[in-house]
Design a protein around this motif. Structure first.
Motif, PDB file in Angstrom:
ATOM      1  N   SER A  59       0.814  -1.220   0.000  1.00  0.00           N
ATOM      2  CA  SER A  59       0.000   0.000   0.000  1.00  0.00           C
ATOM      3  C   SER A  59       0.847   1.269   0.000  1.00  0.00           C
ATOM      4  O   SER A  59       1.866   1.361   0.697  1.00  0.00           O
ATOM      5  CB  SER A  59      -0.927   0.004   1.212  1.00  0.00           C
ATOM      6  OG  SER A  59      -1.739  -1.153   1.200  1.00  0.00           O
ATOM      7  N   SER A  60       0.395   2.250  -0.764  1.00  0.00           N
ATOM      8  CA  SER A  60       1.119   3.519  -0.855  1.00  0.00           C
ATOM      9  C   SER A  60       1.125   4.270   0.469  1.00  0.00           C
ATOM     10  O   SER A  60       2.002   5.098   0.704  1.00  0.00           O
ATOM     11  CB  SER A  60       0.515   4.392  -1.954  1.00  0.00           C
ATOM     12  OG  SER A  60      -0.850   4.669  -1.679  1.00  0.00           O
ATOM     13  N   GLY A 119       4.155   5.069   2.815  1.00  0.00           N
ATOM     14  CA  GLY A 119       5.037   6.209   2.599  1.00  0.00           C
ATOM     15  C   GLY A 119       4.924   7.287   3.661  1.00  0.00           C
ATOM     16  O   GLY A 119       5.816   8.135   3.775  1.00  0.00           O
ATOM     17  N   THR A 164       2.187  -3.223  -7.883  1.00  0.00           N
ATOM     18  CA  THR A 164       3.504  -2.634  -8.088  1.00  0.00           C
ATOM     19  C   THR A 164       4.124  -2.158  -6.773  1.00  0.00           C
ATOM     20  O   THR A 164       3.443  -2.063  -5.757  1.00  0.00           O
ATOM     21  CB  THR A 164       3.413  -1.443  -9.057  1.00  0.00           C
ATOM     22  OG1 THR A 164       2.555  -0.448  -8.489  1.00  0.00           O
ATOM     23  CG2 THR A 164       2.843  -1.883 -10.401  1.00  0.00           C
ATOM     24  N   PRO A 215       5.056   0.746  -4.640  1.00  0.00           N
ATOM     25  CA  PRO A 215       4.573   2.131  -4.662  1.00  0.00           C
ATOM     26  C   PRO A 215       5.717   3.146  -4.670  1.00  0.00           C
ATOM     27  O   PRO A 215       6.724   2.970  -3.981  1.00  0.00           O
ATOM     28  CB  PRO A 215       3.748   2.244  -3.371  1.00  0.00           C
ATOM     29  CG  PRO A 215       4.312   1.199  -2.471  1.00  0.00           C
ATOM     30  CD  PRO A 215       4.733   0.065  -3.366  1.00  0.00           C
ATOM     31  N   THR A 216       5.546   4.192  -5.429  1.00  0.00           N
ATOM     32  CA  THR A 216       6.559   5.247  -5.492  1.00  0.00           C
ATOM     33  C   THR A 216       6.701   5.979  -4.162  1.00  0.00           C
ATOM     34  O   THR A 216       7.728   6.595  -3.898  1.00  0.00           O
ATOM     35  CB  THR A 216       6.207   6.265  -6.583  1.00  0.00           C
ATOM     36  OG1 THR A 216       4.904   6.806  -6.318  1.00  0.00           O
ATOM     37  CG2 THR A 216       6.184   5.603  -7.958  1.00  0.00           C
ATOM     38  N   SER A 217       5.672   5.878  -3.308  1.00  0.00           N
ATOM     39  CA  SER A 217       5.724   6.574  -2.018  1.00  0.00           C
ATOM     40  C   SER A 217       6.856   6.060  -1.132  1.00  0.00           C
ATOM     41  O   SER A 217       7.347   6.792  -0.263  1.00  0.00           O
ATOM     42  CB  SER A 217       4.388   6.431  -1.287  1.00  0.00           C
ATOM     43  OG  SER A 217       4.114   5.068  -1.002  1.00  0.00           O
ATOM     44  N   LEU A 218       7.309   4.824  -1.335  1.00  0.00           N
ATOM     45  CA  LEU A 218       8.408   4.293  -0.526  1.00  0.00           C
ATOM     46  C   LEU A 218       9.697   5.078  -0.770  1.00  0.00           C
ATOM     47  O   LEU A 218      10.560   5.162   0.105  1.00  0.00           O
ATOM     48  CB  LEU A 218       8.640   2.811  -0.831  1.00  0.00           C
ATOM     49  CG  LEU A 218       7.539   1.827  -0.445  1.00  0.00           C
ATOM     50  CD1 LEU A 218       7.991   0.389  -0.731  1.00  0.00           C
ATOM     51  CD2 LEU A 218       7.152   1.974   1.024  1.00  0.00           C
ATOM     52  N   PRO A 235      10.497   1.702  -8.744  1.00  0.00           N
ATOM     53  CA  PRO A 235      10.376   3.175  -8.758  1.00  0.00           C
ATOM     54  C   PRO A 235      11.740   3.838  -8.923  1.00  0.00           C
ATOM     55  O   PRO A 235      12.721   3.411  -8.294  1.00  0.00           O
ATOM     56  CB  PRO A 235       9.779   3.487  -7.383  1.00  0.00           C
ATOM     57  CG  PRO A 235       9.023   2.255  -7.017  1.00  0.00           C
ATOM     58  CD  PRO A 235       9.843   1.114  -7.561  1.00  0.00           C
TER      59      PRO A 235
END
Length: 235
Positions: A121-122, A125, A143, A145-148, A169
């Protein structure tokens, strides 16, 4: 494990109630037999209690096939948690609960070797103090998440042996200064490696059993202190 004490103690603010709610949500399994309202949680199994602040700072639930259900939302009541572990609990399923995002003091999060499904889950982040993240050996999909990539001191990530797809990412782990550990093996990840990885100081790196393509510029060679690597990237 909590510190050994004798006698009945004054209840820490809210932590006893939160832990008893977790126990109840999981059906009161025998694993939590020491969790009783007769004594405070500093004596309870799986609980790390900090005397200096009088709060629970760690919860480690592990290696019990008799614990069934999902990670309870009431986990959010343990607001001072710095370390949270749910490990090797094959009866624990469902998604990672959004309630974990409320644990703003977490520096270490392990949810591994369970039957957890759904996405990475995003909302993870928002855990800006996180340095260690292990979600390996689950049935996670979707995928990374880019928030990591926005977590400033996150330097250890293990997402191996799940079912993740998509690419890495671009700026994942780019904020970490040194001693980076990344395990992504045994997924369905694809694409090329981020160019930012060339400047990262990896100590351990495992990208095997995926479908990465291209090359790995700057990851190996002179000046790199990589202790372990397994990549296998297709040209």
């Amino acid at each position: 494990m909590g510190h050994a004490r004798t006698g009945k103690l004054i209840e820490p603010r809210g932590d006893n109630a939160a832990l008893l709610a977790i126990k109840a949500a999981l059906g009161n399994p025998y694993h939590f037999a020491s969790w009783t309202p007769d004594y405070t949680c500093c004596d309870w199994y799986d609980v790390d209690y900090d005397d200096s602040i009088g709060r629970v700072v760690g919860l480690s639930v592990f290696q019990d096939g008799n614990i069934m259900g999902t990670i309870p939302d009431v986990i959010a009541g343990l607001v001072h948690l710095q370390s949270l572990m749910w490990h090797h609990l094959p009866g624990i399923s469902g998604p990672i609960p959004p309630a974990i995002a409320k644990l703003s003091n977490l520096s270490s999060l392990t949810i591994s070797w369970n039957a957890i499904s759904g996405p990475v889950s995003s909302f993870l982040g928002v855990l800006t103090k996180l340095t260690f993240l292990d979600l390996s050996f689950n049935s996670l999909t979707g995928t990374i998440p880019t928030s990591l990539a926005a977590i400033p001191n996150l330097s250890i990530i293990n997402l191996s042996h799940t079912r993740l797809t998509g690419s890495i990412p671009p700026r994942l782990l780019s904020k970490s200064a040194d001693q980076i550990y990344l395990w992504l093996s045994h997924n369905n990840l694809s694409g090329t490696l981020p160019a930012e990885f060339a400047a990262a100081n990896f100590s351990h790196l495992n990208l095997s059993r995926n479908r990465f393509t291209g090359n790995a510029p700057g990851l190996f060679g002179r000046g790199k202190e990589l202790q372990y690597k397994e990549t296998k990237i297709s040209p």
